[in-house]
Design a protein around this motif. Structure first.
Motif, short mmCIF file in Angstrom:
data_model
loop_
_atom_site.label_atom_id
_atom_site.label_comp_id
_atom_site.label_asym_id
_atom_site.label_seq_id
_atom_site.Cartn_x
_atom_site.Cartn_y
_atom_site.Cartn_z
N SER A 487 0.84 -1.21 0.00
CA SER A 487 0.00 0.00 0.00
C SER A 487 0.87 1.25 0.00
O SER A 487 0.55 2.25 -0.66
N VAL A 491 0.67 4.19 -2.81
CA VAL A 491 0.45 5.60 -2.45
C VAL A 491 1.60 6.46 -2.96
O VAL A 491 1.39 7.58 -3.44
N ARG A 500 1.95 10.33 3.35
CA ARG A 500 1.83 8.94 2.94
C ARG A 500 1.50 8.03 4.12
O ARG A 500 0.63 7.16 4.02
N VAL A 504 -1.88 5.68 4.26
CA VAL A 504 -1.80 4.21 4.26
C VAL A 504 -2.53 3.62 5.46
O VAL A 504 -3.33 2.68 5.32
N SER A 542 -6.82 5.08 -1.70
CA SER A 542 -5.81 6.08 -1.35
C SER A 542 -6.27 7.49 -1.73
O SER A 542 -5.97 8.46 -1.02
N HIS A 546 -6.60 10.30 1.06
CA HIS A 546 -5.86 11.56 0.92
C HIS A 546 -6.80 12.75 1.02
O HIS A 546 -6.51 13.73 1.71
#
Length: 680
Positions: A487, A491, A500, A504, A542, A546
């Motif tokens: 992952s 990302v 990040r 994650v 992701s 984000h």
């Protein structure tokens, strides 16, 4: 020549570790960030820092690689890395080091005066700059760290004052880093020369026979403690798990009130410090007392709140620390004693201000020893069509991987060993905590940083009770590691520009929650990679994660927002459709329950706990219903116990077994009910 060879190998190790982390030998920016993350871990293990958050900032005349701000906002650490990453022992020009400290200092100046107002809010550097600016009136000490994998020639850099803030500079080069991780120790021992600090300490000495230690009882003036903490900072509290963090608790507030209002009563009201040390230099006075002249490896294992409170009162409230008298017990671990065994027991026994769990002192914890044992014996299936099997290396103490690699004398032997133990299959104990807490749906805890996440994991493990990992658990833990690591790579490819780690952990927590932990971890272990549909879905997740973490309500700091449970509460219920091809690969709910897909902190059971579950499951449903009714009539059990008894009756009536936690409480309910008079 031996040192040169060791440094050469260490430089190669750093290079290879960074490449394994960055998953790219070409991306210079990503390699620099990975180098910074690796160095933060090394310095945290060395006791130099609590943690580090990577936030690269590069502008005209300013540079910074990351920061860490203490919870009381009193101490700020700023980091700048100079990664050479060429696998050689080479010198870093003095001009480069000077320029690094100059640019890091310039960044500090601008951050304190509002640099965040000139930066994009979506970039990670914004949070760092804003946090520094918001804490500008609280910060009393800033430490500038320049870290390089080259050799530096600068010996000493003087501290300076920036207004009321003391700024000190700390250079960590290849040689110093290597010394910190070699010889089986990740610490630079603290040497205290009491004579030079202001005077010897008169002590009473006791040496119990066959104990492996001797004790000195003394009274230390507060100004001496202040000077020691000023020089060494949190490193003094390295073995003290509950090191001083903030003045929010009643205990700390009480200490501060005594220091300011009644300093003459401090000796009477305070329990003082418990210290461990080695190599004490004392001079016998011939009257039953001795003078303590110097000590090596000086560590405060109990009294972090006292130490921090005195230092803060001296720094912030201008208290005359010389008026304070602090009771101190110094335990010297002798040559036949085991400091790693004795120090935690001293802290656990002595600390009655806050509860300290033995699990906090952890590299020797049975759980980690067992995980290490399993990792050395279990072969992972071949990955990606390869025929060669490999192992996942569990590192319960920093440096074990490199020590094991170094046992192979020739280059050919080392290459063969690394094929079996690839660097990207290294799991540290702090890594494991991050993977397990993400799967346990605690992304806000993971977002608080590696050290805090790890301590929370160990606290939870201790509260859970004994757990003896077996092969099945180890394999599924590795599967969760694969999920997390892959992952991270997904990302990184998205190039979000920051956060990040938060993205994650939040996306994995969401996946765990919305699938009810039905991801087929055994299939991931067997393939040693994620199924293609799941990997594609993680890319989608992701984007949602984000968007969520970078838009906090009310204009909050993103990093601080991610640490709050409210952040997880909001994201947990985000409606995201799980694709049909992902849903098709999920386990049934029954299979997920029986396969052990839960983390160590949840439903995993050892042999003894399985027997307990079976015993409680054999209790007839009517017995549970009778207990619930009897307890309600007699008001003899707590409401939650009555409710649980009724729930256990329903489970028994439907032929289902209770969970481990339900069984633990259920057996206690039966015992308590019978003591109180239940005769069913």
């Amino acid at each position: 020549m031996a040192e040169q060879d060791d440094l050469q190998q260490y430089a190669v190790n750093i290079l290879q570790d960074v490449i394994a982390r960055a998953d790219s030998a070409e991306d210079g920016a990503l390699r620099a960030e990975s180098f910074a993350e690796l160095m933060f871990e090394h310095l945290a293990d060395a006791g130099e820092i609590d943690d580090g958050i990577g936030c690269p900032v590069d502008g005209r005349g300013i540079r910074c690689s990351g920061y860490f701000l203490s919870e009381d906002s009193d101490r700020l650490d700023l980091f700048l890395v100079i990664p050479r990453l060429d696998g050689t022992v080479s010198t870093v020009p003095k001009a480069d080091v000077d320029a690094a400290f100059r640019r890091l200092g310039a960044f500090l100046d601008k951050a304190l005066t509002g640099l965040h107002k000139q930066r994009e809010e979506a970039l990670s550097g914004y949070d760092m700059c804003r946090a520094i600016w918001e804490a500008r009136d609280e910060i009393s000490h800033v430490r500038l760290f320049v870290i390089t994998d080259g050799l530096a020639t600068i010996d000493q850099i003087e501290s300076y004052m920036l207004g009321s803030i003391e700024v000190s500079s700390h250079l960590w080069d290849l040689r110093r880093l290597h010394r910190a991780v070699s010889s089986g120790s990740s610490r630079e021992p603290i040497h205290v020369d009491f004579a030079r600090l202001g005077g010897r300490l008169r002590c009473v000495v006791a040496s119990p026979a066959e104990s492996g230690y001797r004790c000195l009882l003394t009274i230390m003036p507060g100004n001496l403690l202040v000077e020691m903490y000023r020089q060494h900072g949190p490193r003094l509290l390295e073995r003290n798990v509950r090191s001083f963090l903030q003045l929010k608790g009643k205990v700390n507030q009480g200490i501060r009130k005594t220091i300011i209002d009644e300093p003459q009563m401090f000796l009477a009201f305070n329990n003082g410090l418990s210290v461990t040390a080695t190599g004490l230099k004392i001079e016998d006075n011939g009257d039953g007392t001795a003078d303590l002249v110097a000590a090596d490896d000086f560590q405060i294992v109990n009294g972090g709140q006292t130490t921090g409170s005195i230092f803060r009162a001296w720094r912030k409230d201008k208290v005359d620390a010389a008026r304070l008298q602090v009771p101190v017990k110094v335990t010297e671990i002798l040559s036949d004693g085991d400091i790693e065994e004795i120090a935690p027991r001293i802290s656990q026994s002595a600390n009655n201000q806050n509860k300290v769990n033995m699990a906090d002192f952890s590299s020797n914890h049975p759980f980690h020893r067992r995980m290490q044992e399993l990792s050395r014996s279990i072969w992972a299936p071949p990955a990606g069509g390869l025929q060669r099997q490999s192992r996942w290396f569990y590192e319960r103490a920093r440096g074990q991987y490199h020590d094991a690699l170094a046992e192979n004398r020739t280059e050919a032997e080392r290459r063969k060993w690394e094929l079996i133990h690839p660097r990207n299959q290294l799991i540290t104990k702090t890594d494991l905590a991050k993977y397990e807490h993400s799967w346990s749906q605690l992304p806000h805890i993971v977002s608080r940083g590696g050290q805090k996440c790890y301590l929370d994991f160990m606290d939870a493990l201790d509260q859970r009770g004994s757990f003896d990992p077996q092969e099945g658990y180890f394999q599924r833990a590795v599967a969760r590691a694969i999920l997390f690591k892959q992952s991270e790579r997904i990302v990184s490819r998205q190039k979000f520009g920051g956060y990040r780690a938060n993205i994650v952990t939040y996306l994995i927590a969401w996946l765990s929650h919305r699938t009810a932990k039905r991801v087929d971890l055994d299939a991931i272990w067997a393939a040693q990679e994620l199924p293609a549909p799941l990997a594609s879905f993680i890319e989608v997740l992701s984007v949602h994660a984000h968007a969520h973490v970078t838009t906090p309500p009310g204009g909050q700091n993103v990093t601080e927002w991610c640490k709050k449970e409210a952040c997880w509460d909001r994201f947990r219920d985000t409606p995201i459709e799980i694709p049909a091809n992902v849903e098709a690969g999920l386990l049934s709910r029954e299979n997920a329950r029986t396969s052990g897909s839960a983390s160590v902190l949840e439903e995993q059971t050892n042999a003894g706990e399985s027997e307990l579950v079976d015993r409680v499951a054999e209790v007839p449903a009517q017995t549970w219903f009778d207990i619930a009714a009897w307890a309600k009539d007699t008001q003899t059990l707590q409401a939650w116990q009555r409710s649980l008894a009724f729930s256990l009756g329903k489970l028994a009536g439907s032929g289902r077994k209770p969970s481990r936690k339900q069984a633990l409480h259920g057996e206690k309910i039966i015992e308590e009910a019978r003591v109180l008079g239940f005769r069913g």
